[in-house]
Design a protein around this motif. Sequence first.
Motif, PDB file in Angstrom:
ATOM      1  N   GLU A  14       0.809  -1.230   0.000  1.00  0.00           N
ATOM      2  CA  GLU A  14       0.000   0.000   0.000  1.00  0.00           C
ATOM      3  C   GLU A  14       0.837   1.273   0.000  1.00  0.00           C
ATOM      4  O   GLU A  14       0.294   2.356  -0.149  1.00  0.00           O
ATOM      5  N   SER A  15       2.150   1.158   0.205  1.00  0.00           N
ATOM      6  CA  SER A  15       2.970   2.361   0.424  1.00  0.00           C
ATOM      7  C   SER A  15       3.546   2.911  -0.864  1.00  0.00           C
ATOM      8  O   SER A  15       3.724   2.179  -1.836  1.00  0.00           O
ATOM      9  N   PRO A  16       3.906   4.217  -0.838  1.00  0.00           N
ATOM     10  CA  PRO A  16       4.691   4.746  -1.953  1.00  0.00           C
ATOM     11  C   PRO A  16       6.078   4.108  -1.957  1.00  0.00           C
ATOM     12  O   PRO A  16       6.469   3.442  -0.990  1.00  0.00           O
ATOM     13  N   PHE A  17       6.820   4.327  -3.023  1.00  0.00           N
ATOM     14  CA  PHE A  17       8.196   3.817  -3.085  1.00  0.00           C
ATOM     15  C   PHE A  17       9.064   4.584  -2.084  1.00  0.00           C
ATOM     16  O   PHE A  17       8.850   5.769  -1.836  1.00  0.00           O
ATOM     17  N   SER A  18      10.052   3.896  -1.516  1.00  0.00           N
ATOM     18  CA  SER A  18      10.965   4.532  -0.569  1.00  0.00           C
ATOM     19  C   SER A  18      12.369   4.550  -1.181  1.00  0.00           C
ATOM     20  O   SER A  18      12.879   3.521  -1.614  1.00  0.00           O
ATOM     21  N   PHE A  19      12.956   5.763  -1.249  1.00  0.00           N
ATOM     22  CA  PHE A  19      14.290   5.880  -1.875  1.00  0.00           C
ATOM     23  C   PHE A  19      15.354   5.529  -0.851  1.00  0.00           C
ATOM     24  O   PHE A  19      15.400   6.135   0.225  1.00  0.00           O
ATOM     25  N   GLU A  20      16.165   4.539  -1.177  1.00  0.00           N
ATOM     26  CA  GLU A  20      17.149   4.038  -0.207  1.00  0.00           C
ATOM     27  C   GLU A  20      18.468   3.730  -0.894  1.00  0.00           C
ATOM     28  O   GLU A  20      18.498   3.373  -2.067  1.00  0.00           O
ATOM     29  N   GLU A  21      19.536   3.849  -0.098  1.00  0.00           N
ATOM     30  CA  GLU A  21      20.849   3.373  -0.542  1.00  0.00           C
ATOM     31  C   GLU A  21      20.884   1.874  -0.272  1.00  0.00           C
ATOM     32  O   GLU A  21      20.646   1.430   0.854  1.00  0.00           O
ATOM     33  N   VAL A  22      21.157   1.106  -1.288  1.00  0.00           N
ATOM     34  CA  VAL A  22      21.134  -0.356  -1.175  1.00  0.00           C
ATOM     35  C   VAL A  22      22.509  -0.881  -1.573  1.00  0.00           C
ATOM     36  O   VAL A  22      23.099  -0.417  -2.561  1.00  0.00           O
ATOM     37  N   ALA A  23      23.012  -1.830  -0.797  1.00  0.00           N
ATOM     38  CA  ALA A  23      24.315  -2.441  -1.128  1.00  0.00           C
ATOM     39  C   ALA A  23      24.099  -3.615  -2.076  1.00  0.00           C
ATOM     40  O   ALA A  23      23.184  -4.425  -1.886  1.00  0.00           O
ATOM     41  N   LEU A  24      24.929  -3.687  -3.103  1.00  0.00           N
ATOM     42  CA  LEU A  24      24.827  -4.790  -4.066  1.00  0.00           C
ATOM     43  C   LEU A  24      25.985  -5.775  -3.859  1.00  0.00           C
ATOM     44  O   LEU A  24      27.110  -5.377  -3.532  1.00  0.00           O
ATOM     45  N   ALA A  25      25.696  -7.051  -4.077  1.00  0.00           N
ATOM     46  CA  ALA A  25      26.717  -8.091  -3.906  1.00  0.00           C
ATOM     47  C   ALA A  25      27.747  -8.011  -5.026  1.00  0.00           C
ATOM     48  O   ALA A  25      27.548  -7.332  -6.036  1.00  0.00           O
ATOM     49  N   ASP A  26      28.844  -8.742  -4.854  1.00  0.00           N
ATOM     50  CA  ASP A  26      29.840  -8.847  -5.930  1.00  0.00           C
ATOM     51  C   ASP A  26      29.200  -9.532  -7.135  1.00  0.00           C
ATOM     52  O   ASP A  26      28.283 -10.345  -6.986  1.00  0.00           O
ATOM     53  N   PHE A 340      13.436  10.405 -11.937  1.00  0.00           N
ATOM     54  CA  PHE A 340      13.325   9.184 -11.115  1.00  0.00           C
ATOM     55  C   PHE A 340      12.587   9.438  -9.807  1.00  0.00           C
ATOM     56  O   PHE A 340      11.781   8.615  -9.367  1.00  0.00           O
ATOM     57  N   ASP A 341      12.828  10.605  -9.187  1.00  0.00           N
ATOM     58  CA  ASP A 341      12.192  10.833  -7.878  1.00  0.00           C
ATOM     59  C   ASP A 341      10.685  11.085  -7.984  1.00  0.00           C
ATOM     60  O   ASP A 341      10.002  11.221  -6.975  1.00  0.00           O
ATOM     61  N   GLN A 342      10.158  11.119  -9.213  1.00  0.00           N
ATOM     62  CA  GLN A 342       8.705  11.263  -9.409  1.00  0.00           C
ATOM     63  C   GLN A 342       8.052   9.909  -9.724  1.00  0.00           C
ATOM     64  O   GLN A 342       7.009   9.847 -10.375  1.00  0.00           O
ATOM     65  N   ILE A 343       8.639   8.826  -9.243  1.00  0.00           N
ATOM     66  CA  ILE A 343       8.133   7.489  -9.589  1.00  0.00           C
ATOM     67  C   ILE A 343       6.687   7.279  -9.115  1.00  0.00           C
ATOM     68  O   ILE A 343       5.886   6.639  -9.805  1.00  0.00           O
ATOM     69  N   ASP A 344       6.336   7.851  -7.964  1.00  0.00           N
ATOM     70  CA  ASP A 344       4.955   7.668  -7.495  1.00  0.00           C
ATOM     71  C   ASP A 344       3.955   8.356  -8.429  1.00  0.00           C
ATOM     72  O   ASP A 344       2.877   7.830  -8.698  1.00  0.00           O
ATOM     73  N   LYS A 345       4.338   9.511  -8.934  1.00  0.00           N
ATOM     74  CA  LYS A 345       3.477  10.237  -9.892  1.00  0.00           C
ATOM     75  C   LYS A 345       3.373   9.428 -11.192  1.00  0.00           C
ATOM     76  O   LYS A 345       2.302   9.306 -11.785  1.00  0.00           O
ATOM     77  N   ALA A 346       4.522   8.860 -11.618  1.00  0.00           N
ATOM     78  CA  ALA A 346       4.504   8.051 -12.839  1.00  0.00           C
ATOM     79  C   ALA A 346       3.566   6.857 -12.672  1.00  0.00           C
ATOM     80  O   ALA A 346       2.785   6.525 -13.576  1.00  0.00           O
ATOM     81  N   GLU A 347       3.614   6.220 -11.512  1.00  0.00           N
ATOM     82  CA  GLU A 347       2.734   5.075 -11.274  1.00  0.00           C
ATOM     83  C   GLU A 347       1.267   5.512 -11.259  1.00  0.00           C
ATOM     84  O   GLU A 347       0.411   4.865 -11.864  1.00  0.00           O
ATOM     85  N   ALA A 348       0.994   6.646 -10.583  1.00  0.00           N
ATOM     86  CA  ALA A 348      -0.389   7.143 -10.517  1.00  0.00           C
ATOM     87  C   ALA A 348      -0.896   7.470 -11.921  1.00  0.00           C
ATOM     88  O   ALA A 348      -2.042   7.144 -12.278  1.00  0.00           O
ATOM     89  N   ASP A 349      -0.060   8.083 -12.741  1.00  0.00           N
ATOM     90  CA  ASP A 349      -0.477   8.458 -14.099  1.00  0.00           C
ATOM     91  C   ASP A 349      -0.663   7.230 -14.977  1.00  0.00           C
ATOM     92  O   ASP A 349      -1.519   7.214 -15.874  1.00  0.00           O
ATOM     93  N   SER A 350       0.137   6.181 -14.718  1.00  0.00           N
ATOM     94  CA  SER A 350      -0.033   4.934 -15.464  1.00  0.00           C
ATOM     95  C   SER A 350      -1.366   4.289 -15.078  1.00  0.00           C
ATOM     96  O   SER A 350      -2.124   3.808 -15.928  1.00  0.00           O
ATOM     97  N   HIS A 351      -1.642   4.326 -13.788  1.00  0.00           N
ATOM     98  CA  HIS A 351      -2.861   3.721 -13.258  1.00  0.00           C
ATOM     99  C   HIS A 351      -4.106   4.439 -13.775  1.00  0.00           C
ATOM    100  O   HIS A 351      -5.085   3.813 -14.175  1.00  0.00           O
ATOM    101  N   SER A 352      -4.062   5.785 -13.768  1.00  0.00           N
ATOM    102  CA  SER A 352      -5.238   6.568 -14.171  1.00  0.00           C
ATOM    103  C   SER A 352      -5.410   6.596 -15.687  1.00  0.00           C
ATOM    104  O   SER A 352      -6.463   6.951 -16.193  1.00  0.00           O
ATOM    105  N   GLY A 353      -4.346   6.243 -16.404  1.00  0.00           N
ATOM    106  CA  GLY A 353      -4.412   6.302 -17.860  1.00  0.00           C
ATOM    107  C   GLY A 353      -3.910   7.616 -18.422  1.00  0.00           C
ATOM    108  O   GLY A 353      -3.880   7.805 -19.640  1.00  0.00           O
TER     109      GLY A 353
END
Length: 363
Positions: A14-26, A340-353
């Motif tokens: 149910e939540s919006p996307f959360s912007f986080e620093e994520v560590a990637l494996a080798d 990129f930081d407008q991903i929630d708006k992009a999702e909403a606009d995709s959903h609404s058409g």
Amino acid sequence: MTTTTTAAVLRDPESPFSFEEVALADLGPTEILVDLVSVGFCHTDVVARGMAAYVLPAILGHEGAGTVAAVGSDVDRVAVGDAVVLSFASCGACDQCLSGTPSYCALFTPLNMSARNLDGTVSATDADGNEIANRWFGQSSFATRAIVDQNSAVRVAPDVDLTKVGPLGCGIQTGAGTVLRAMDLQPGQSIVVFGAGAVGLAAVLGAKLAGAADIVAVDLHQSRLDLALELGATRVVLGSDRRLVEKITDDGPGLDFALDTTGVSSVMEAAIDSVGPGGAVMLVAASEAGLSLHPTQLTGKTISYVLEGAADPQEFIPYLVEKWQAGEFPFDRLIRTYPFDQIDKAEADSHSGDAIKPVLLFS
Ligand SMILES: NC(=O)c1ccc[n+]([C@@H]2O[C@H](COP(=O)([O-])OP(=O)(O)OC[C@H]3O[C@@H](n4cnc5c(N)ncnc54)[C@H](O)[C@@H]3O)[C@@H](O)[C@H]2O)c1
Ligand SMILES: [Zn+2]
Ligand SMILES: [Zn+2]
């Protein structure tokens, strides 16, 4: 040194996307690290919110385009600096992969829809060291950098505009591939496309490219039908029309092909009734809806659920790029861009058409 990525993490359905620093494996031997330039937003990313099978928190996104930043020890398909379009993952070794239909790979589900690498490990962890699912369609590209297997990366020429081509990796490939590869539509044949969203309009573009004589588009929104006409549809019918099938078939025996992108039971059934004997119906929507049919509705017809257009991305994406650059496949008309930081708006606009194909840009 640990590689990190800034990711839009989905922690809760149910939540919006959360912007986080994520560590990637080798990197594993056949893996590559990609610096993303852009990523499309596909309807299947929205579906993931409701998929209990997909373990959250997760990094979604599966229409990435970018440049190769590093390669594993056994990588031989791409090199550092190459421009790549990312598509789904496939094993490269099963019968389907070897016969040019990797979207029916024996390992498609574990490679694309599980939360883990095949060996059970994960490749991403959050600031607290907790695991984050990052194998969404083999790429998880709602992030500035992504680890993918080299089989998911399609090399394109350095002059290709990487802010545009990400959607070729899924939505556009699915629509156009279903017409050009799964149906193998021939000049002069007829097709009806249900749903004039990203996948359906890519199918209309594919049908025009193939030389279809009759391309009928169906949607609930007149604005989408108007766009379908601009892109190559020869006729349009509103999905709410009480004489839907009769209008599509023009009271004749039925068309050669029907494609459903809506996943609505009654629409899928109308698709089946719109083709004649010898015709083929292809379904692609990610939907829980089923079908209720009398066997005679299928007299002389074939029906199939098609994944990723039954296309081989290594062959098909360069083909679409070539046709796009030649002005014969203007899929970029479907794109609306967002930072990129407008991903929630992009999702909403995709959903609404409001947006047909949102594309997120990394700066
Ligand atoms: N099989 C695959 O490999 C694959 C790949 C990509 C996307 N998908 C799925 O394909 C589907 C379509 O994706 P999209 O990005 O084009 O979605 P979209 O939402 O952009 O398009 C769907 C269209 O269907 C129309 N529609 C809805 N109900 C209708 C009705 N009753 N009659 C007529 N039109 C109707 C909507 O107005 C919309 O324009 C989604 O379910 C997506 O998850 C499948
Ligand atoms: Zn395979
Ligand atoms: Zn998709």
